[in-house]
Design a protein around this motif. Structure first.
Motif, PDB file in Angstrom:
ATOM      1  N   ASP A  52      -1.284   5.106   8.461  1.00 20.73           N
ATOM      2  CA  ASP A  52      -2.293   4.015   7.554  1.00 20.73           C
ATOM      3  C   ASP A  52      -1.483   4.032   6.165  1.00 20.73           C
ATOM      4  O   ASP A  52      -2.028   3.769   4.972  1.00 20.73           O
ATOM      5  CB  ASP A  52      -3.572   4.811   7.203  1.00 20.73           C
ATOM      6  CG  ASP A  52      -3.228   6.317   6.790  1.00 20.73           C
ATOM      7  OD1 ASP A  52      -2.208   6.764   6.434  1.00 20.73           O
ATOM      8  OD2 ASP A  52      -4.248   6.714   6.348  1.00 20.73           O
ATOM      9  N   ARG A  53      -0.317   3.901   5.987  1.00 24.83           N
ATOM     10  CA  ARG A  53       0.654   3.687   4.983  1.00 24.83           C
ATOM     11  C   ARG A  53       1.825   2.690   5.149  1.00 24.83           C
ATOM     12  O   ARG A  53       2.006   2.306   6.254  1.00 24.83           O
ATOM     13  CB  ARG A  53       1.455   4.835   4.271  1.00 24.83           C
ATOM     14  CG  ARG A  53       0.406   6.266   4.057  1.00 24.83           C
ATOM     15  CD  ARG A  53      -0.444   5.836   2.652  1.00 24.83           C
ATOM     16  NE  ARG A  53      -1.228   6.907   2.215  1.00 24.83           N
ATOM     17  CZ  ARG A  53      -2.404   7.235   2.423  1.00 24.83           C
ATOM     18  NH1 ARG A  53      -2.952   6.096   3.112  1.00 24.83           N
ATOM     19  NH2 ARG A  53      -3.001   8.221   2.110  1.00 24.83           N
ATOM     20  N   PRO A  65       0.716  -2.233   4.809  1.00 24.53           N
ATOM     21  CA  PRO A  65      -0.165  -1.229   5.933  1.00 24.53           C
ATOM     22  C   PRO A  65      -0.776  -2.262   6.689  1.00 24.53           C
ATOM     23  O   PRO A  65      -1.132  -3.355   6.311  1.00 24.53           O
ATOM     24  CB  PRO A  65      -1.049  -0.604   4.903  1.00 24.53           C
ATOM     25  CG  PRO A  65      -0.103  -0.598   3.528  1.00 24.53           C
ATOM     26  CD  PRO A  65       0.402  -1.733   3.371  1.00 24.53           C
ATOM     27  N   GLU A 202      -4.463  -0.357  -0.098  1.00 26.36           N
ATOM     28  CA  GLU A 202      -3.337  -0.256  -0.485  1.00 26.36           C
ATOM     29  C   GLU A 202      -2.466  -1.513   0.072  1.00 26.36           C
ATOM     30  O   GLU A 202      -2.847  -2.063   0.984  1.00 26.36           O
ATOM     31  CB  GLU A 202      -2.641   1.023   0.192  1.00 26.36           C
ATOM     32  CG  GLU A 202      -0.987   1.027   0.062  1.00 26.36           C
ATOM     33  CD  GLU A 202      -0.459   2.218   0.808  1.00 26.36           C
ATOM     34  OE1 GLU A 202       0.772   2.259   0.714  1.00 26.36           O
ATOM     35  OE2 GLU A 202      -1.243   2.825   1.494  1.00 26.36           O
TER      36      GLU A 202
END
Length: 217
Positions: A52-53, A65, A202
């Motif tokens: 999840d980055r 992401p 993000e």
């Protein structure tokens, strides 16, 4: 790692990261499940393709992401046959998703290494044209577009990109301010352009979109 391993990781990403965060559009889910995200990152980072980055790609750039890309897609709901200007093609993942959704994609990437990788990855994919050039300039030769899709975060969306949208054209992008990135959706009208933030998330910072510095004595 085998293709079966990556397929399992892809399904797990959809169930644990996307569906739990309002990504439930059947066509978008189908496109994400069908597209091997691991093919768009360096070989040594493929095991991290479904985390999840953001995934580093080199030279200060990273693959957005999956959740950020997916939520932007859901918010503007690309339709088959629409002409899309994609800013920040990177290695080609978002372009591939948009093409799977039936869009005609003009993808822009300014990093020559990433542009070359995207060209190799997308060479057999119909409906995608890739151009190398400044992200903030877009591709006016192909304007107007039905959808502007910025796969990353900008301090300020350039007027040059907004002017390449059809009147009533839609835009999806993220903003970056004081270290916080927010997903946004907007539209161009006869009277101008308006957008709203709909989620903190993000997102990778794209080059070339810094807000002009205010003059101080």
């Amino acid at each position: 790692m085998s293709e079966q391993n990556f397929q399992a990781m892809r399904r797990a990403m959809v169930e644990s990261q996307l569906r739990t965060n309002d990504v439930n559009d059947p066509a978008i889910i189908e496109a994400i499940l069908a597209e091997p995200r691991e093919a768009y990152v360096p070989a040594e980072r493929r095991a991290a393709a479904y985390t999840d980055r953001a995934v580093p790609l080199g030279n200060g750039r990273a693959l957005n992401p999956a959740l950020a890309t997916a939520r932007l897609l859901v918010e503007v709901a690309p339709r088959a046959g629409e002409r899309v200007l994609l800013i920040g093609a990177a290695t080609g993942y978002a372009a591939a998703l948009l093409a799977r959704l039936g869009c005609v994609v003009v993808a822009i990437e300014e990093d020559p290494v990433l542009a070359e990788q995207a060209a190799r990855q997308l060479r057999d994919r119909p409906g995608i044209t890739l151009h190398a050039g400044p992200l903030a300039a877009g591709w006016p030769e192909g304007a107007p577009y039905d959808l502007l899709f910025v796969d990353g975060a900008v301090e300020e969306l350039s007027d040059a990109l907004i002017q390449q949208l059809n009147v009533d054209g839609r835009a999806a992008f993220a903003t970056a301010e004081r270290g916080v990135t927010r997903l946004c959706a907007g539209a161009r009208s006869a009277g101008g352009f308006g957008a709203r933030a709909f989620a903190d998330s993000e997102a990778v910072i794209l080059p070339g979109f810094a807000r002009p510095k205010a003059f101080t004595f």
